[in-house]
Design a protein around this motif. Structure first.
Motif, PDB file in Angstrom:
ATOM      1  N   TRP A 181       0.849  -1.185   0.000  1.00 10.26           N
ATOM      2  CA  TRP A 181       0.000   0.000   0.000  1.00 10.26           C
ATOM      3  C   TRP A 181       0.889   1.241   0.000  1.00 10.26           C
ATOM      4  CZ3 TRP A 181      -3.764  -1.862   4.419  1.00 10.26           C
ATOM      5  CH2 TRP A 181      -4.598  -2.848   3.887  1.00 10.26           C
TER       6      TRP A 181
ATOM      7  N   GLU B 116      -4.802   6.245   0.142  1.00 12.60           N
ATOM      8  CA  GLU B 116      -6.059   5.848  -0.471  1.00 12.60           C
ATOM      9  C   GLU B 116      -6.235   4.342  -0.407  1.00 12.60           C
ATOM     10  OE1 GLU B 116      -5.344   9.898  -2.097  1.00 12.60           O
ATOM     11  OE2 GLU B 116      -4.096   8.135  -1.767  1.00 12.60           O
ATOM     12  N   SER B 117      -5.133   3.587  -0.568  1.00 12.60           N
ATOM     13  CA  SER B 117      -5.220   2.126  -0.529  1.00 12.60           C
ATOM     14  C   SER B 117      -5.592   1.639   0.867  1.00 12.60           C
ATOM     15  CB  SER B 117      -3.883   1.512  -0.963  1.00 12.60           C
ATOM     16  OG  SER B 117      -3.585   1.844  -2.297  1.00 12.60           O
ATOM     17  N   SER B 118      -4.906   2.158   1.882  1.00 14.98           N
ATOM     18  CA  SER B 118      -5.215   1.707   3.239  1.00 14.98           C
ATOM     19  C   SER B 118      -6.602   2.164   3.668  1.00 14.98           C
ATOM     20  CB  SER B 118      -4.160   2.234   4.226  1.00 14.98           C
ATOM     21  OG  SER B 118      -4.131   3.649   4.247  1.00 14.98           O
TER      22      SER B 118
ATOM     23  N   SER C  18      -9.224  -0.071   2.122  1.00 17.79           N
ATOM     24  CA  SER C  18      -9.269  -1.383   2.779  1.00 17.79           C
ATOM     25  C   SER C  18      -9.875  -1.291   4.178  1.00 17.79           C
ATOM     26  CB  SER C  18      -7.852  -1.967   2.852  1.00 17.79           C
ATOM     27  OG  SER C  18      -7.337  -2.171   1.565  1.00 17.79           O
TER      28      SER C  18
ATOM     29  N   THR D  59     -10.126  -8.406  -1.017  1.00 23.03           N
ATOM     30  CA  THR D  59      -9.356  -7.624  -0.042  1.00 23.03           C
ATOM     31  C   THR D  59      -9.225  -8.375   1.283  1.00 23.03           C
ATOM     32  OG1 THR D  59     -10.032  -5.534  -1.037  1.00 23.03           O
ATOM     33  CG2 THR D  59      -9.247  -5.454   1.239  1.00 23.03           C
TER      34      THR D  59
ATOM     35  N   ARG E 191      -0.453   3.499  -9.791  1.00 25.22           N
ATOM     36  CA  ARG E 191      -0.128   2.839  -8.526  1.00 25.22           C
ATOM     37  C   ARG E 191      -0.331   1.341  -8.551  1.00 25.22           C
ATOM     38  NH1 ARG E 191      -3.713   6.794  -5.040  1.00 25.22           N
ATOM     39  NH2 ARG E 191      -2.439   8.674  -5.008  1.00 25.22           N
ATOM     40  N   ARG E 192      -1.439   0.906  -9.126  1.00 24.36           N
ATOM     41  CA  ARG E 192      -1.785  -0.514  -9.030  1.00 24.36           C
ATOM     42  C   ARG E 192      -1.063  -1.374 -10.051  1.00 24.36           C
ATOM     43  NH1 ARG E 192      -8.154  -1.003  -8.985  1.00 24.36           N
ATOM     44  NH2 ARG E 192      -7.961   0.473 -10.690  1.00 24.36           N
TER      45      ARG E 192
END
Length: 553
Positions: free
Chosen positions: A43, A47-49, A52, A100, A274-275
């Motif tokens: 991460w 935004e990712s954390s 999730s 996730t 990012r991904r």
């Protein structure tokens, strides 16, 4: 408590003690969450954390509602997992929740093997039906964005020129032009025109020169608004097919040395996805040339011009944020109510779906167009991946798009016709016969039942085609007497393949050889071998002359 600080210095804190599950579960989830937030854990952005975290909470609620809540991850069973799976809707959102939580729990070595096997089962879901814009819709959106941004660019350009003239003492002191220039100078140095702080009203000294106290008469003279920055983002997506996050976080492009002096500036864009992982990595660069009004680099030149004043002021404030899209907000704040927002004084950065939607509604459109625009550009205009692999581009974006399917129909049809024509050229068209019929004429390779009506020559003029085309003619007749000569021709073409260039052989001999291969398949190997054994010196001489062009028609 888990604290995540990402590569951009942004911080988010997550309190797992608030989850409605037993303490061991809270600690186990916090542990794997911490591992993902660590550098290299996967991460790289808050935004990712954050995304999730909003998935972990529903999972905790699901556990709480079970008749017997497992005390910790090591007591989770395959039945529990299947129940969680069934509780999710078969949509992309349900799949995201499923994958996730699975990826987090699989990091815990105590997770039972039957649960891991259950997690490996496919989660069936229905993909979204987001479709590309029609050509009319696409042109409407692009025109609306161009109008919005063009008006802002001309406004900023005019006021920038006025400020430059004021700084060169081009106006008489205390004249209306001079007072406007002084107000613009204050705006450039502070981010706002001279105002009374308590009520934010423009002093009487400058009111007439500014013509009003609203945003269009004050700070908009040098800075873009949020909606205008969104319109600029739309134009960049239209040109490059990037997603909104990449455009939002795009650093200020660098100009390759010497290109501007040559009248054709070339910009290098540093892009991040990012991904994206694997050998392609998250980062890439693109060069864009501004060679005129219709070139891809022109929008970058205009974006740099429209944000120049904001970037200079941010540099004076000592900020290290490097973004191309900068806009000023009417009411300065530090991002209250916008947890993902980055703010420096009165300035915001980038564009999101909310900002895109606000611009869209202001011009009579419904909802942010950024996602659909990206699909439209990459699938129907650029027709190549935009920061995706070719497989993802074809599978996710192209195959389900009705306009792409419709456009593919004539292409597929043309391909099928080409394949059919190729098949016709390489399949024996001559008829097999046990013996020659009365009136048949002999050629160098076969018999001929109708010399005057050849498909390769005008009717009534007699056939002028090469004898190599006899096997492609429905008027030809192949009797056992022709088998040795044709078998020898096939063998000669095999030998010829070894001594000429492949391209030459394919162009001159491949179709004939393919038709003879079809004849061989029909006669079967024993009969074909018998034909080879029966080849005469006359057969060899005729075929040699034929291949040397001495017996062509």
């Amino acid at each position: 408590m888990v604290t995540h600080r990402d590569a951009h210095g942004r911080v988010r804190a997550y309190d797992f003690s608030t989850l409605p599950v037993p303490g061991p579960w809270q600690r186990s989830l916090a542990s794997v969450f911490t591992a993902k937030c660590a550098p290299g854990g996967g991460w790289d952005s808050v935004e990712s954390s954050e995304g999730s975290w909003y998935i972990v909470r529903p999972f905790a609620d699901f556990l709480r509602q079970l008749d017997e809540v497992p005390p910790d991850v090591d007591r989770l069973t395959a039945g529990h997992w299947k129940a969680w799976r069934l509780s999710l809707r078969p949509t992309s959102n349900g799949y995201t929740k499923y994958s996730t939580i699975a990826s987090l729990l699989q990091m815990d070595s105590r997770l039972a093997q039957p649960v891991r096997e259950a997690m490996a089962q496919r989660f069936a879901w229905s993909p979204g039906r987001e479709q590309a814009y029609t050509p009319e819709e696409f042109d409407q959106i692009r025109l609306a964005a161009r109008r919005t941004f063009r008006a802002a660019l001309l406004r900023i350009r005019e006021n920038t020129a006025h400020l430059a003239s004021w700084r060169q003492a081009a106006f008489a002191p205390d004249s209306q032009e001079w007072l406007l220039g002084e107000a613009l100078d204050v705006l450039a140095r502070t981010g706002d025109v001279p105002v009374y702080e308590n009520r934010r009203t423009v002093p009487k000294r400058y009111r007439a020169a500014l013509v009003g106290g609203g945003s269009e008469y004050t700070w908009k003279r040098l800075y873009l608004s949020r909606k205008e920055a969104a319109a600029l983002a739309v134009l960049i997506v239209v040109e490059l097919g990037l997603n909104a996050t990449t455009v939002s976080e795009m650093p200020v492009p660098s100009e390759l040395p010497g290109t501007a002096e040559a009248g054709m500036p070339v910009y290098r864009l540093q892009l991040e996805k990012r991904r994206r992982a694997g050998h392609r990595g998250q980062f890439e660069s693109r060069n864009l040339t501004d060679s005129g009004a219709d070139s891809s680099g022109r929008i970058i030149s205009e974006a740099l011009e429209a944000t120049a004043a904001a970037r200079r002021l941010l540099g004076q404030l000592g900020t290290d944020i490097d973004r191309l899209l900068i806009w000023r907000q009417t009411t300065p704040h530090d991002g209250q109510g916008y947890p993902k927002a980055v703010r420096v004084g009165p300035f915001g950065f980038g564009v999101d779906e909310t900002g895109g939607g606000a611009w869209a509604r202001s011009v009579g459109l419904s909802g942010s167009p950024l996602r659909r625009l990206r699909k439209t550009v990459n699938v129907l205009h650029r027709r190549e991946p935009g920061q995706n692999t070719q497989d993802t581009h074809d599978r996710v974006y192209v195959m389900g798009e009705p306009q792409a399917q419709q456009a593919a129909v004539p292409v597929i049809a043309d391909g099928a016709l080409d394949a059919l024509e190729a098949a016709r050229r390489t399949v024996l068209a001559a008829r097999l016969a046990d013996a020659p019929h009365a009136g048949d004429l002999e050629t160098a390779t076969t018999g001929c039942a109708d010399f005057e009506h050849s498909p390769f020559s005008p009717a009534g003029e007699g056939c002028a085609a090469s004898f190599l085309l006899c096997t492609a003619c429905p008027n030809a007749r192949v009797t056992p007497a022709h088998h040795p000569r044709l078998a020898h021709l096939s063998k000669a073409l095999d030998n010829l393949r070894d001594v000429v260039e492949p391209a030459v052989w394919d162009a001159d001999w491949a179709d004939t050889h393919a038709r003879l291969a079809d004849l061989r398949a029909r006669l079967k190997p024993p009969l074909w071998q018998a034909a080879l054994d029966a080849v005469t010196d006359i057969d060899r001489a005729v075929i040699d002359q034929l291949l040397n062009g001495e017996f062509d028609s």
